[in-house]
Design a protein around this motif. Structure first.
Motif, PDB file in Angstrom:
ATOM      1  N   GLU A  23       0.129  -2.374  64.367  1.00  0.00           N
ATOM      2  CA  GLU A  23       1.128  -2.967  65.269  1.00  0.00           C
ATOM      3  C   GLU A  23       0.900  -4.465  65.452  1.00  0.00           C
ATOM      4  O   GLU A  23       1.842  -5.224  65.682  1.00  0.00           O
ATOM      5  N   ALA A  24      -0.362  -4.871  65.343  1.00  0.00           N
ATOM      6  CA  ALA A  24      -0.691  -6.299  65.483  1.00  0.00           C
ATOM      7  C   ALA A  24      -0.500  -7.052  64.167  1.00  0.00           C
ATOM      8  O   ALA A  24      -0.794  -8.239  64.065  1.00  0.00           O
ATOM      9  N   GLY A  25      -0.019  -6.315  63.135  1.00  0.00           N
ATOM     10  CA  GLY A  25       0.255  -6.959  61.857  1.00  0.00           C
ATOM     11  C   GLY A  25      -0.934  -7.054  60.926  1.00  0.00           C
ATOM     12  O   GLY A  25      -0.874  -7.727  59.894  1.00  0.00           O
ATOM     13  N   LYS A  26      -2.018  -6.370  61.263  1.00  0.00           N
ATOM     14  CA  LYS A  26      -3.209  -6.395  60.397  1.00  0.00           C
ATOM     15  C   LYS A  26      -3.067  -5.346  59.305  1.00  0.00           C
ATOM     16  O   LYS A  26      -2.513  -4.271  59.528  1.00  0.00           O
ATOM     17  N   HIS A  27      -3.577  -5.682  58.126  1.00  0.00           N
ATOM     18  CA  HIS A  27      -3.533  -4.744  56.999  1.00  0.00           C
ATOM     19  C   HIS A  27      -4.700  -3.770  57.115  1.00  0.00           C
ATOM     20  O   HIS A  27      -5.842  -4.169  57.291  1.00  0.00           O
ATOM     21  N   CYS A  28      -4.398  -2.477  57.029  1.00  0.00           N
ATOM     22  CA  CYS A  28      -5.437  -1.451  57.079  1.00  0.00           C
ATOM     23  C   CYS A  28      -5.509  -0.745  55.736  1.00  0.00           C
ATOM     24  O   CYS A  28      -4.507  -0.573  55.066  1.00  0.00           O
ATOM     25  N   GLY A  29      -6.678  -0.336  55.374  1.00  0.00           N
ATOM     26  CA  GLY A  29      -6.860   0.364  54.106  1.00  0.00           C
ATOM     27  C   GLY A  29      -7.335  -0.584  53.025  1.00  0.00           C
ATOM     28  O   GLY A  29      -7.926  -1.624  53.295  1.00  0.00           O
ATOM     29  N   ARG A  30      -7.058  -0.204  51.779  1.00  0.00           N
ATOM     30  CA  ARG A  30      -7.527  -1.002  50.642  1.00  0.00           C
ATOM     31  C   ARG A  30      -6.838  -2.356  50.608  1.00  0.00           C
ATOM     32  O   ARG A  30      -5.638  -2.455  50.896  1.00  0.00           O
ATOM     33  N   PRO A  31      -7.598  -3.418  50.232  1.00  0.00           N
ATOM     34  CA  PRO A  31      -6.958  -4.730  50.123  1.00  0.00           C
ATOM     35  C   PRO A  31      -5.946  -4.745  48.984  1.00  0.00           C
ATOM     36  O   PRO A  31      -6.132  -4.074  47.969  1.00  0.00           O
ATOM     37  N   LYS A  32      -4.851  -5.498  49.179  1.00  0.00           N
ATOM     38  CA  LYS A  32      -3.821  -5.578  48.146  1.00  0.00           C
ATOM     39  C   LYS A  32      -4.332  -6.387  46.962  1.00  0.00           C
ATOM     40  O   LYS A  32      -5.122  -7.311  47.126  1.00  0.00           O
ATOM     41  N   LEU A  33      -3.831  -6.023  45.761  1.00  0.00           N
ATOM     42  CA  LEU A  33      -4.211  -6.769  44.553  1.00  0.00           C
ATOM     43  C   LEU A  33      -3.563  -8.149  44.558  1.00  0.00           C
ATOM     44  O   LEU A  33      -2.435  -8.304  45.035  1.00  0.00           O
ATOM     45  N   GLU A  34      -4.297  -9.096  44.016  1.00  0.00           N
ATOM     46  CA  GLU A  34      -3.738 -10.448  43.889  1.00  0.00           C
ATOM     47  C   GLU A  34      -2.541 -10.384  42.939  1.00  0.00           C
ATOM     48  O   GLU A  34      -2.572  -9.633  41.950  1.00  0.00           O
ATOM     49  N   PRO A  35      -1.507 -11.191  43.188  1.00  0.00           N
ATOM     50  CA  PRO A  35      -0.312 -11.185  42.318  1.00  0.00           C
ATOM     51  C   PRO A  35      -0.645 -11.416  40.845  1.00  0.00           C
ATOM     52  O   PRO A  35      -0.033 -10.805  39.964  1.00  0.00           O
ATOM     53  N   ALA A  36      -1.628 -12.282  40.580  1.00  0.00           N
ATOM     54  CA  ALA A  36      -2.007 -12.575  39.186  1.00  0.00           C
ATOM     55  C   ALA A  36      -2.546 -11.324  38.490  1.00  0.00           C
ATOM     56  O   ALA A  36      -2.248 -11.073  37.313  1.00  0.00           O
ATOM     57  N   LYS A  37      -3.313 -10.517  39.234  1.00  0.00           N
ATOM     58  CA  LYS A  37      -3.867  -9.293  38.645  1.00  0.00           C
ATOM     59  C   LYS A  37      -2.773  -8.267  38.405  1.00  0.00           C
ATOM     60  O   LYS A  37      -2.792  -7.541  37.416  1.00  0.00           O
ATOM     61  N   VAL A  38      -1.812  -8.202  39.338  1.00  0.00           N
ATOM     62  CA  VAL A  38      -0.674  -7.286  39.180  1.00  0.00           C
ATOM     63  C   VAL A  38       0.086  -7.643  37.907  1.00  0.00           C
ATOM     64  O   VAL A  38       0.437  -6.763  37.110  1.00  0.00           O
ATOM     65  N   GLN A  39       0.319  -8.952  37.704  1.00  0.00           N
ATOM     66  CA  GLN A  39       1.035  -9.408  36.505  1.00  0.00           C
ATOM     67  C   GLN A  39       0.266  -9.064  35.237  1.00  0.00           C
ATOM     68  O   GLN A  39       0.853  -8.659  34.230  1.00  0.00           O
ATOM     69  N   THR A  40      -1.065  -9.219  35.282  1.00  0.00           N
ATOM     70  CA  THR A  40      -1.911  -8.896  34.123  1.00  0.00           C
ATOM     71  C   THR A  40      -1.786  -7.423  33.771  1.00  0.00           C
ATOM     72  O   THR A  40      -1.620  -7.054  32.608  1.00  0.00           O
ATOM     73  N   VAL A  41      -1.867  -6.555  34.805  1.00  0.00           N
ATOM     74  CA  VAL A  41      -1.750  -5.106  34.591  1.00  0.00           C
ATOM     75  C   VAL A  41      -0.381  -4.770  34.011  1.00  0.00           C
ATOM     76  O   VAL A  41      -0.274  -3.986  33.063  1.00  0.00           O
ATOM     77  N   GLU A  42       0.669  -5.351  34.578  1.00  0.00           N
ATOM     78  CA  GLU A  42       2.034  -5.088  34.089  1.00  0.00           C
ATOM     79  C   GLU A  42       2.179  -5.486  32.624  1.00  0.00           C
ATOM     80  O   GLU A  42       2.764  -4.746  31.826  1.00  0.00           O
ATOM     81  N   LYS A  43       1.596  -6.629  32.262  1.00  0.00           N
ATOM     82  CA  LYS A  43       1.664  -7.117  30.881  1.00  0.00           C
ATOM     83  C   LYS A  43       0.938  -6.167  29.934  1.00  0.00           C
ATOM     84  O   LYS A  43       1.447  -5.829  28.857  1.00  0.00           O
ATOM     85  N   LEU A  44      -0.254  -5.719  30.351  1.00  0.00           N
ATOM     86  CA  LEU A  44      -1.049  -4.807  29.518  1.00  0.00           C
ATOM     87  C   LEU A  44      -0.375  -3.440  29.381  1.00  0.00           C
ATOM     88  O   LEU A  44      -0.469  -2.794  28.339  1.00  0.00           O
ATOM     89  N   LEU A  45       0.318  -3.024  30.428  1.00  0.00           N
ATOM     90  CA  LEU A  45       1.039  -1.747  30.369  1.00  0.00           C
ATOM     91  C   LEU A  45       2.160  -1.804  29.333  1.00  0.00           C
ATOM     92  O   LEU A  45       2.404  -0.829  28.620  1.00  0.00           O
ATOM     93  N   THR A  46       2.839  -2.936  29.258  1.00  0.00           N
ATOM     94  CA  THR A  46       3.928  -3.079  28.282  1.00  0.00           C
ATOM     95  C   THR A  46       3.391  -3.102  26.851  1.00  0.00           C
ATOM     96  O   THR A  46       4.126  -2.841  25.904  1.00  0.00           O
ATOM     97  N   GLN A  47       2.093  -3.397  26.700  1.00  0.00           N
ATOM     98  CA  GLN A  47       1.468  -3.423  25.368  1.00  0.00           C
ATOM     99  C   GLN A  47       1.005  -2.033  24.923  1.00  0.00           C
ATOM    100  O   GLN A  47       0.526  -1.850  23.809  1.00  0.00           O
ATOM    101  N   GLY A  48       1.148  -1.056  25.822  1.00  0.00           N
ATOM    102  CA  GLY A  48       0.825   0.327  25.446  1.00  0.00           C
ATOM    103  C   GLY A  48      -0.649   0.703  25.509  1.00  0.00           C
ATOM    104  O   GLY A  48      -1.049   1.740  24.961  1.00  0.00           O
ATOM    105  N   LEU A  49      -1.466  -0.092  26.193  1.00  0.00           N
ATOM    106  CA  LEU A  49      -2.894   0.233  26.313  1.00  0.00           C
ATOM    107  C   LEU A  49      -3.079   1.430  27.254  1.00  0.00           C
ATOM    108  O   LEU A  49      -2.219   1.698  28.096  1.00  0.00           O
ATOM    109  N   SER A  50      -4.229   2.114  27.130  1.00  0.00           N
ATOM    110  CA  SER A  50      -4.513   3.246  28.010  1.00  0.00           C
ATOM    111  C   SER A  50      -4.843   2.736  29.420  1.00  0.00           C
ATOM    112  O   SER A  50      -5.219   1.577  29.594  1.00  0.00           O
ATOM    113  N   ILE A  51      -4.697   3.619  30.397  1.00  0.00           N
ATOM    114  CA  ILE A  51      -4.950   3.245  31.796  1.00  0.00           C
ATOM    115  C   ILE A  51      -6.400   2.787  31.979  1.00  0.00           C
ATOM    116  O   ILE A  51      -6.669   1.790  32.655  1.00  0.00           O
TER     117      ILE A  51
END
Length: 200
Positions: free
Chosen positions: A147-175
């Motif tokens: 309610e105070a606007g604090k994030h609870c749980g696992r920290p969110k991934l940095e946008p750069a890492k999200v982009q890296t994962v998305e790029k690698l997924l399009t290349q067909g690599l395994s998880i």
């Protein structure tokens, strides 16, 4: 004839905790009571919320009880035996069926007496109530933080890492390969993959 006693001792973590203090007190009681200590069962680094299948010493003690090797089980406190009411009541029923008594040092309970059995049941109720209250406080604290606007749980991934994962997924690599390459958890890769599928 002296009672054949077994000690059950437990600590939740091995970091700075030992069973020595528990054993010292129990040996003193055994000496005063004239018990013959024939077994010492110790679970170290194991939480009391776990059942018999995850507590090897507790399991060994129960087998010794079934074989009628023990007349009384002595433990330092009710919380060493278990933390859920269901587990405590089940344990007491099982040892009673084998005509084995229970002594709890901190609570001065001896289940060879009716008063001792009744008090043991009451302690189990309070032990479970305490756990429920703690869980409720944690839940309430998390809700206030959200309610105070604090994030609870696992920290969110940095946008750069999200982009890296998305790029690698399009290349067909395994998880697994993507997780290693991007230095993120397998779960994070799976979530990003699922999100990409929904967006497609």
């Amino acid at each position: 004839m002296s009672k054949r006693a077994a000690f059950y001792v437990r600590v939740s973590t091995t970091a700075g905790q030992t069973v020595e203090n528990q054993l010292r007190d129990l040996h003193a009681v055994a000496e005063r009571s004239g018990w013959d200590v024939i077994h010492i069962f110790a679970d170290e680094g194991i939480s009391g919320k776990h059942g018999r299948d995850k507590r090897p010493a507790f399991d060994a003690m129960m087998k010794a009880i079934t074989r009628r090797e023990i007349d009384i089980v002595a433990s330092w406190s009710v919380c060493r035996i278990g933390r859920s009411l269901q587990h405590l009541v089940g344990f007491l029923a099982e040892i009673n069926a084998s005509h084995v008594d229970l002594y709890l040092h901190q609570q001065s309970i001896d289940t060879s007496t009716p008063a001792g059995r009744a008090l043991f049941g009451m302690l189990g109720v309070f032990s479970e109530l305490e756990r429920s209250l703690i869980a409720e406080r944690v839940k309430s604290g998390l809700n206030r933080a959200r309610e105070a606007g604090k994030h609870c749980g696992r920290p969110k991934l940095e946008p750069a890492k999200v982009q890296t994962v998305e790029k690698l997924l399009t290349q067909g690599l395994s998880i697994d390969a993507i997780a290693k390459k991007a230095r993120v958890g397998v779960g994070s890769v799976c979530r990003i993959k699922a999100r990409m599928k929904q967006a497609a």
